[in-house]
Write a protein that holds these residues in place. Structure first.
Motif, mmCIF file in Angstrom:
data_model
loop_
_atom_site.group_PDB
_atom_site.id
_atom_site.type_symbol
_atom_site.label_atom_id
_atom_site.label_comp_id
_atom_site.label_asym_id
_atom_site.label_seq_id
_atom_site.Cartn_x
_atom_site.Cartn_y
_atom_site.Cartn_z
ATOM 1 N N ARG A 2 11.681 -10.352 8.910
ATOM 2 C CA ARG A 2 12.532 -10.899 7.844
ATOM 3 C C ARG A 2 11.966 -12.267 7.534
ATOM 4 O O ARG A 2 11.884 -13.136 8.402
ATOM 5 N N LEU A 3 11.566 -12.464 6.292
ATOM 6 C CA LEU A 3 10.915 -13.708 5.895
ATOM 7 C C LEU A 3 11.704 -14.374 4.786
ATOM 8 O O LEU A 3 11.903 -13.789 3.721
ATOM 9 N N THR A 4 12.152 -15.602 5.045
ATOM 10 C CA THR A 4 12.823 -16.418 4.044
ATOM 11 C C THR A 4 11.799 -17.395 3.492
ATOM 12 O O THR A 4 11.159 -18.120 4.257
ATOM 13 N N LEU A 5 11.634 -17.395 2.186
ATOM 14 C CA LEU A 5 10.692 -18.283 1.511
ATOM 15 C C LEU A 5 11.504 -19.332 0.771
ATOM 16 O O LEU A 5 12.131 -19.036 -0.253
ATOM 17 N N ALA A 6 11.525 -20.546 1.303
ATOM 18 C CA ALA A 6 12.349 -21.624 0.748
ATOM 19 C C ALA A 6 11.466 -22.641 0.034
ATOM 20 O O ALA A 6 10.441 -23.074 0.567
ATOM 21 N N ARG A 7 11.889 -23.009 -1.159
ATOM 22 C CA ARG A 7 11.169 -24.012 -1.940
ATOM 23 C C ARG A 7 11.813 -25.374 -1.727
ATOM 24 O O ARG A 7 13.038 -25.505 -1.660
ATOM 25 N N ALA A 25 -2.469 -15.290 2.720
ATOM 26 C CA ALA A 25 -2.628 -13.986 3.372
ATOM 27 C C ALA A 25 -2.814 -14.137 4.877
ATOM 28 O O ALA A 25 -2.355 -13.301 5.655
ATOM 29 N N SER A 26 -3.456 -15.215 5.282
ATOM 30 C CA SER A 26 -3.666 -15.458 6.708
ATOM 31 C C SER A 26 -2.338 -15.661 7.442
ATOM 32 O O SER A 26 -2.081 -15.027 8.468
ATOM 33 N N VAL A 27 -1.494 -16.514 6.913
ATOM 34 C CA VAL A 27 -0.195 -16.749 7.556
ATOM 35 C C VAL A 27 0.721 -15.542 7.353
ATOM 36 O O VAL A 27 1.530 -15.209 8.227
ATOM 37 N N TRP A 28 0.568 -14.847 6.234
ATOM 38 C CA TRP A 28 1.324 -13.625 5.968
ATOM 39 C C TRP A 28 1.026 -12.571 7.041
ATOM 40 O O TRP A 28 1.941 -11.932 7.565
ATOM 41 N N GLY A 29 -0.246 -12.385 7.345
ATOM 42 C CA GLY A 29 -0.631 -11.410 8.353
ATOM 43 C C GLY A 29 -0.011 -11.709 9.712
ATOM 44 O O GLY A 29 0.432 -10.804 10.415
ATOM 45 N N GLU A 30 0.033 -12.978 10.062
ATOM 46 C CA GLU A 30 0.668 -13.366 11.321
ATOM 47 C C GLU A 30 2.165 -13.068 11.295
ATOM 48 O O GLU A 30 2.735 -12.623 12.290
ATOM 49 N N ALA A 31 2.796 -13.314 10.143
ATOM 50 C CA ALA A 31 4.228 -13.046 10.026
ATOM 51 C C ALA A 31 4.515 -11.556 10.163
ATOM 52 O O ALA A 31 5.489 -11.167 10.827
ATOM 53 N N THR A 48 4.891 -13.154 -2.583
ATOM 54 C CA THR A 48 5.535 -12.000 -3.222
ATOM 55 C C THR A 48 4.497 -10.973 -3.668
ATOM 56 O O THR A 48 4.758 -9.769 -3.611
ATOM 57 N N LEU A 49 3.328 -11.437 -4.085
ATOM 58 C CA LEU A 49 2.244 -10.496 -4.402
ATOM 59 C C LEU A 49 1.804 -9.743 -3.153
ATOM 60 O O LEU A 49 1.635 -8.519 -3.174
ATOM 61 N N LEU A 50 1.614 -10.479 -2.069
ATOM 62 C CA LEU A 50 1.206 -9.849 -0.815
ATOM 63 C C LEU A 50 2.243 -8.820 -0.365
ATOM 64 O O LEU A 50 1.894 -7.747 0.128
ATOM 65 N N ASP A 51 3.517 -9.146 -0.559
ATOM 66 C CA ASP A 51 4.594 -8.231 -0.197
ATOM 67 C C ASP A 51 4.512 -6.934 -0.995
ATOM 68 O O ASP A 51 4.901 -5.874 -0.514
ATOM 69 N N GLN A 52 3.969 -7.022 -2.204
ATOM 70 C CA GLN A 52 3.805 -5.839 -3.057
ATOM 71 C C GLN A 52 2.476 -5.124 -2.803
ATOM 72 O O GLN A 52 2.159 -4.138 -3.462
ATOM 73 N N GLY A 53 1.686 -5.644 -1.873
ATOM 74 C CA GLY A 53 0.400 -5.041 -1.568
ATOM 75 C C GLY A 53 -0.729 -5.521 -2.469
ATOM 76 O O GLY A 53 -1.830 -4.993 -2.410
ATOM 77 N N VAL A 54 -0.466 -6.523 -3.288
ATOM 78 C CA VAL A 54 -1.473 -7.061 -4.204
ATOM 79 C C VAL A 54 -2.262 -8.141 -3.472
ATOM 80 O O VAL A 54 -1.685 -9.094 -2.952
ATOM 81 N N ARG A 55 -3.568 -7.987 -3.438
ATOM 82 C CA ARG A 55 -4.426 -8.945 -2.727
ATOM 83 C C ARG A 55 -5.334 -9.740 -3.663
ATOM 84 O O ARG A 55 -6.020 -10.650 -3.237
ATOM 85 N N PRO A 62 12.839 -6.622 5.683
ATOM 86 C CA PRO A 62 11.894 -6.034 6.640
ATOM 87 C C PRO A 62 11.236 -4.801 6.045
ATOM 88 O O PRO A 62 11.833 -4.085 5.251
ATOM 89 N N HIS A 63 10.017 -4.601 6.412
ATOM 90 C CA HIS A 63 9.279 -3.423 5.979
ATOM 91 C C HIS A 63 9.127 -2.492 7.172
ATOM 92 O O HIS A 63 8.860 -2.942 8.280
ATOM 93 N N PRO A 64 9.286 -1.199 6.936
ATOM 94 C CA PRO A 64 9.098 -0.278 8.061
ATOM 95 C C PRO A 64 7.662 -0.324 8.563
ATOM 96 O O PRO A 64 6.741 -0.415 7.766
#
Length: 189
Positions: A2-7, A125-131, A151-158, A181-183
């Motif tokens: 579960r990832l919260t992205l706060a601005r 993407a580096s920190v995303w992969g760790e998450a 949000t792009l990475l979450d959609q599978g867009v690289r 969360p993603h299965p």
């Protein structure tokens, strides 16, 4: 995950100024309000990562003051895109041809001479992969550009080759979004 992205809250900068990596404080009252609202939504044991820019660190520190169970770690990968020589300039003072050069080669062009969208996406993407590999819920205190990349990475867009494909939506100052969360797939069958 579960990832919260706060601005961060509203930065203390004039409207219309390019300020990606420019380090400036955020409005104190707006930061306090954002922290109070966000603190109520975060679970115990959440891992907090923060951009090193002071407008984000102020929000992380204020959250920590409200919720002593939360500690944060700064992560350079969560800083906003660096617009180089255009940092601190008004967007409308940048020659339109320079913006056209960027949009014509959106993925690779280093607008302002420092960082490309490809480089921004690679570090996010580096920190995303760790998450993704962690079961621990996380909150990132960060910037609109990083949130858009996530949000792009979450959609599978690289990769984004066209400027018009870059997301326009992002949380408002002091707001956040939660990626569900993603299965996990079981490669073993």
């Amino acid at each position: 995950m579960r990832l919260t992205l706060a601005r961060h809250a509203q930065p203390l900068v004039a409207a219309g100024v390019c300020y990606g990596a420019l380090d400036m404080p955020a409005d104190l009252q707006a930061t306090q309000q954002a922290a109070e609202a966000l603190a109520q939504t975060l679970s115990t044991g959440v891992r907090m990562l923060c951009s090193p820019l002071q407008r984000c660190e102020l929000l992380a520190q204020t959250l920590q003051g409200l919720r002593p169970d939360l500690t944060y770690k700064t992560d350079l990968r969560l800083r906003e895109m660096n617009f180089g020589r255009f940092e601190g300039q008004r967007w409308d003072s940048i020659a339109p041809g320079l913006l056209d050069e960027w949009t014509a080669n959106f993925w690779q062009h280093r607008f302002g001479g420092v960082e490309s969208v490809a480089e921004l996406m690679a570090r996010v993407a580096s920190v995303w992969g760790e998450a993704l590999s962690s079961a621990q819920p996380q909150v990132w205190i960060t910037h609109a550009g990083v949130i858009r990349a996530a949000t792009l990475l979450d959609q599978g867009v690289r990769r984004i080759d066209r400027a018009q494909d870059w997301p326009q939506a992002a949380p408002a100052f002091g707001q956040w979004l939660v990626l569900p969360p993603h299965p996990r797939t079981n490669a073993g069958g």
